[in-house]
Design a protein around this motif. Structure first.
Motif, short mmCIF file in Angstrom:
data_model
loop_
_atom_site.label_atom_id
_atom_site.label_comp_id
_atom_site.label_asym_id
_atom_site.label_seq_id
_atom_site.Cartn_x
_atom_site.Cartn_y
_atom_site.Cartn_z
N UNK A 1 58.01 32.54 34.07
CA UNK A 1 57.53 32.47 35.44
C UNK A 1 56.85 34.23 35.59
N UNK A 2 55.94 34.48 34.83
CA UNK A 2 55.11 35.74 34.79
C UNK A 2 53.94 35.59 36.02
N UNK B 1 47.36 36.41 40.41
CA UNK B 1 48.18 37.09 41.28
C UNK B 1 47.48 38.67 41.09
N UNK B 2 47.20 39.03 39.78
CA UNK B 2 46.96 40.43 39.30
C UNK B 2 45.71 40.79 40.12
N UNK C 1 44.65 43.58 42.83
CA UNK C 1 43.75 44.50 42.46
C UNK C 1 42.90 44.35 43.88
N UNK C 2 42.65 43.46 44.42
CA UNK C 2 41.69 43.27 45.52
C UNK C 2 42.12 44.02 46.74
N UNK C 3 43.60 43.78 46.95
CA UNK C 3 44.32 44.31 47.92
C UNK C 3 44.14 45.76 48.00
N UNK C 4 44.34 46.39 46.73
CA UNK C 4 44.52 47.94 46.58
C UNK C 4 42.99 48.38 46.90
#
Length: 118
Positions: free
Chosen positions: A83-84, A89-90, A94-97
């Protein structure tokens, strides 16, 4: 772990575990939810009890079954290696940052405007 995995391999037993998640039930209450015979439900309950996923208690003339999730820990730990985080999700992280960085850059500098008004 193999015994627990074997016990949850059957869809009837998985459904019983879900039913017991909300609290104790008698064998009759459990059996009423299935189209299979009561002896068949009893066999499923025995497998769950022997695997340690369910415990039973005699209350008066009734045997009540309850979920005991402690035995799921080893299986959950083993499964967690698969469950990585997904690529999505990554990307969302990155978009949120980037959104926060852009907002910070567009925000007017309140410290310099306060100095000019004082």
């Amino acid at each position: 772990m193999d015994e627990v995995a074997g016990a949850i391999a059957d869809p009837v037993r998985r459904r019983i575990l879900v039913m017991l998640r909300d609290g104790r039930l008698s064998a009759g209450q459990i059996a009423d939810q299935f189209a299979i015979s009561r002896p068949a439900v009893s066999r499923h309950l025995r497998v769950l009890r022997e695997s340690g996923l369910v415990r039973d208690e005699l209350v008066g003339r009734q045997r009540l079954y309850a979920l005991d999730p402690a035995r799921l820990g080893e299986l959950l730990a083993w499964l967690s290696q698969f469950a990585r985080p997904s690529g999505w999700e990554q990307r969302f992280d990155a978009l949120e940052t980037e959104v926060y960085r852009t907002r910070r850059e567009r925000r007017p500098d309140t410290s310099s405007s306060e100095e000019n008004t004082a």
